[in-house]
Design an enzyme around this catalytic site. Structure first.
Site, PDB file in Angstrom:
ATOM      1  CG  ASN A 204      -0.174  -0.110   2.504  1.00 20.24           C
ATOM      2  OD1 ASN A 204       0.544   0.808   2.867  1.00 20.24           O
ATOM      3  ND2 ASN A 204      -0.297  -1.237   3.205  1.00 20.24           N
ATOM      4  CG  ASP A 273      -7.088  -4.708   6.329  1.00 23.00           C
ATOM      5  OD1 ASP A 273      -6.551  -4.710   7.456  1.00 23.00           O
ATOM      6  OD2 ASP A 273      -7.621  -3.693   5.843  1.00 23.00           O
ATOM      7  CE  LYS A 283       8.652 -13.211 -13.195  1.00 27.77           C
ATOM      8  NZ  LYS A 283       9.511 -12.632 -14.209  1.00 27.77           N
ATOM      9  N   PRO A 298      -2.834 -11.556   9.572  1.00 30.18           N
ATOM     10  CG  PRO A 298      -0.696 -11.764  10.474  1.00 30.18           C
ATOM     11  CD  PRO A 298      -1.463 -11.932   9.196  1.00 30.18           C
ATOM     12  CG  ASP A 299      -6.670  -6.955  13.102  1.00 29.54           C
ATOM     13  OD1 ASP A 299      -5.946  -6.256  13.844  1.00 29.54           O
ATOM     14  OD2 ASP A 299      -7.665  -6.513  12.518  1.00 29.54           O
ATOM     15  CB  ILE A 300      -0.733  -6.736  14.650  1.00 29.83           C
ATOM     16  CG1 ILE A 300      -0.086  -7.405  13.428  1.00 29.83           C
ATOM     17  CG2 ILE A 300       0.245  -6.610  15.807  1.00 29.83           C
ATOM     18  CD1 ILE A 300       1.073  -6.645  12.824  1.00 29.83           C
ATOM     19  CG  PHE A 316      -2.653   5.666  13.160  1.00 26.79           C
ATOM     20  CD1 PHE A 316      -1.856   5.300  14.233  1.00 26.79           C
ATOM     21  CD2 PHE A 316      -2.581   6.971  12.689  1.00 26.79           C
ATOM     22  CE1 PHE A 316      -1.003   6.216  14.827  1.00 26.79           C
ATOM     23  CE2 PHE A 316      -1.730   7.890  13.263  1.00 26.79           C
ATOM     24  CZ  PHE A 316      -0.940   7.511  14.339  1.00 26.79           C
ATOM     25  CE  LYS A 330     -11.186   0.507  10.976  1.00 30.07           C
ATOM     26  NZ  LYS A 330     -10.421   1.317  10.046  1.00 30.07           N
ATOM     27  CE  LYS A 334      -8.704  -3.712  13.918  1.00 30.81           C
ATOM     28  NZ  LYS A 334      -7.558  -3.662  13.011  1.00 30.81           N
TER      29      LYS A 334
HETATM   30  O1  C5P Z   1      -9.205  -2.223  10.609  1.00 38.67           O
HETATM   31  P1  C5P Z   1      -8.086  -1.381  10.155  1.00 38.67           P
HETATM   32  O2  C5P Z   1      -7.083  -2.124   9.328  1.00 38.67           O
HETATM   33  O3  C5P Z   1      -8.486  -0.100   9.481  1.00 38.67           O
HETATM   34  O4  C5P Z   1      -7.381  -0.959  11.517  1.00 38.67           O
HETATM   35  C1  C5P Z   1      -6.324  -0.070  11.543  1.00 38.67           C
HETATM   36  C2  C5P Z   1      -5.463  -0.262  12.732  1.00 38.67           C
HETATM   37  O5  C5P Z   1      -5.241  -1.628  12.960  1.00 38.67           O
HETATM   38  C3  C5P Z   1      -4.103   0.360  12.520  1.00 38.67           C
HETATM   39  O6  C5P Z   1      -3.623   0.853  13.736  1.00 38.67           O
HETATM   40  C4  C5P Z   1      -3.265  -0.812  12.020  1.00 38.67           C
HETATM   41  O7  C5P Z   1      -1.914  -0.650  12.325  1.00 38.67           O
HETATM   42  C5  C5P Z   1      -3.879  -1.980  12.752  1.00 38.67           C
HETATM   43  N1  C5P Z   1      -3.864  -3.214  11.962  1.00 38.67           N
HETATM   44  C6  C5P Z   1      -3.283  -4.345  12.477  1.00 38.67           C
HETATM   45  N2  C5P Z   1      -3.252  -5.507  11.755  1.00 38.67           N
HETATM   46  C7  C5P Z   1      -3.847  -5.573  10.544  1.00 38.67           C
HETATM   47  C8  C5P Z   1      -4.466  -4.435  10.013  1.00 38.67           C
HETATM   48  C9  C5P Z   1      -4.456  -3.274  10.747  1.00 38.67           C
HETATM   49  O8  C5P Z   1      -2.751  -4.295  13.583  1.00 38.67           O
HETATM   50  N3  C5P Z   1      -3.793  -6.687   9.867  1.00 38.67           N
END
Ligand code: C5P
Length: 390
Positions: A204, A273, A283, A298-300, A316, A330, A334
């Site tokens: 991105n 995401d 390749k 993974p959503d950290i 953010f 969020k 979260k």
């Molecule tokens: O849901 P969204 O991706 O918009 O959430 C944004 C926040 O979540 C940001 O602080 C980003 O660093 C964190 N994030 C994360 N792991 C992901 C996607 C976003 O920790 N896979």
């Protein structure tokens, strides 16, 4: 930042002396009053008139021209900066020699002194120079650089004067209020890359500017800082622990490793995401239409938010449009303590800009800020964090 601060700038005879015009101009723009003292040798590289124009102040060169200058100038200065600092001035400072105006000013000065050494790498490596530098460090002198790079003599090596930007940062650092001394802040920045094969990836537009600004602001305010960064063209800030993380998984593992010791986690990275459901080891060849299947990355933040013992969490929320409700959702889902909302479609806001227009949302209130530099946004969110944690 440097408003009402008096900087006494000592310029000595290194080729990098020409950079002091820029240094002086930028210090003045940041609100400082700069008075320059030059050695005779420095006049070969930059003229007193240029520095007089840049500073708007009289430039001093002669010990006997203004008989009390060696006492008066240091007495009314908040900081003494020697840039460039040649091997000669470093030796004089180490040994208390005062045979011209600058070296005499140095002896009578009572505040913090910053030096930016600059010389050929052979001179820099000389044990006499190294010993003198050590003596200065032991006495509490702050040193910026030198850096490795192309030298004026045409050689490569250690001895280049640090960037003007780094010298200014060191000066600002001295004046910053150290209100975050007890915090260990983990910051993530930049984009992640999600590989389809060894060559291609999804990523991105994140530049890392916001996260790097936060890391530097936290460091300046006395925090211990770790910065985990995805690919970014930005220069690594000095004085912090820096960890590179390429993919969302790399970033996740790095955050988990560093988390235990952190009091605050600031997730400014634009973590993907999605990631390719499969990564090819080879390749992928050209073969007409290609369908790419993605799976969630993974959503950290969600993972950390669920932990029983977790640090203070700031996330953010970059949105297209005024979807502040998404940010609030969020924050709740979260389990964050604060979220920074910005509408990336607004002028001067979002990716790869030096400015941002944000709303800081926490569990108590929304704070809408005007268009600010990312450095100012960083300080504002640290201010609010400190307020909530107090
Ligand atoms: O849901 P969204 O991706 O918009 O959430 C944004 C926040 O979540 C940001 O602080 C980003 O660093 C964190 N994030 C994360 N792991 C992901 C996607 C976003 O920790 N896979």
């Amino acid at each position: 930042m440097l408003k009402n601060k008096s900087v006494l700038l000592g310029v000595t005879g290194g080729v990098a002396a020409y950079k002091t015009i820029d240094l002086t101009r930028r210090l003045t723009e940041n609100g400082a009053s700069v008075t320059v003292v030059m050695t005779d040798a420095a006049k070969n590289f930059v003229t007193p008139l240029s520095l007089e124009i840049a500073s708007g102040n009289k430039v001093y060169t002669d010990l006997f021209g203004s008989p009390m200058a060696h006492i008066d100038l240091p007495a009314r200065s908040d900081i003494l900066v020697i840039a460039p600092a040649t091997a000669n001035i470093i030796a004089k400072i180490a040994n208390g020699i005062s045979d011209d105006l600058l070296s005499t000013c140095i002896l009578s000065f009572r505040g913090k002194m910053i030096i930016a050494p600059s010389m050929n790498w052979r001179m820099y490596e000389n044990p006499a120079v190294q010993n003198n530098l050590k003596t200065l460090m032991d006495r509490g002198v702050i040193r910026v650089g030198p850096e490795k790079g192309a030298l004026a003599c045409g050689e490569e090596g250690m001895g280049r004067m640090s960037d003007v930007r780094d010298i200014i940062r060191a000066i600002e650092f001295q004046f910053a209020e150290k209100d975050l001394l007890n915090e260990r802040i983990l910051v993530t920045a930049g984009p992640t890359r999600e590989y389809l094969d060894p060559v291609r990836f999804l990523s991105n537009r994140s530049s890392g500017k916001m996260g790097y600004a936060i890391a530097e602001a936290a460091l300046k305010r006395g925090a211990e800082v770790t910065l985990i960064s995805g690919f970014s063209p930005l220069q690594r800030p000095g004085g912090i622990k820096f960890i590179s993380a390429d993919t969302s998984l790399d970033m996740f593992h790095a955050v988990l490793r560093e988390l235990r010791l952190s009091t605050v986690l600031i997730m400014s990275a634009a973590v993907s995401d999605f990631m390719p459901a499969e990564k090819s080891d080879n390749k992928i060849g050209k073969s007409g239409e290609f369908l790419l299947r993605l799976k969630p990355a993974p959503d950290i933040l969600s993972e950390i938010g669920r932990m029983e013992k977790r640090p203070f969490i700031i996330g953010f929320s970059a949105e297209t449009g005024k979807k502040i409700g998404n940010a609030k959702k969020k924050l709740r889902e979260k389990n964050m303590d604060m979220i920074v909302f910005n509408d990336i479609t607004e002028e001067g806001s979002g990716f790869d800009t030096d400015t941002n227009k944000v709303v800081i949302i926490d569990k108590i209130k929304d704070t809408e800020l005007p268009l600010l530099s990312k450095d100012e946004v960083a300080d504002a969110l640290l201010d609010r964090m400190a307020e909530i944690k107090a």
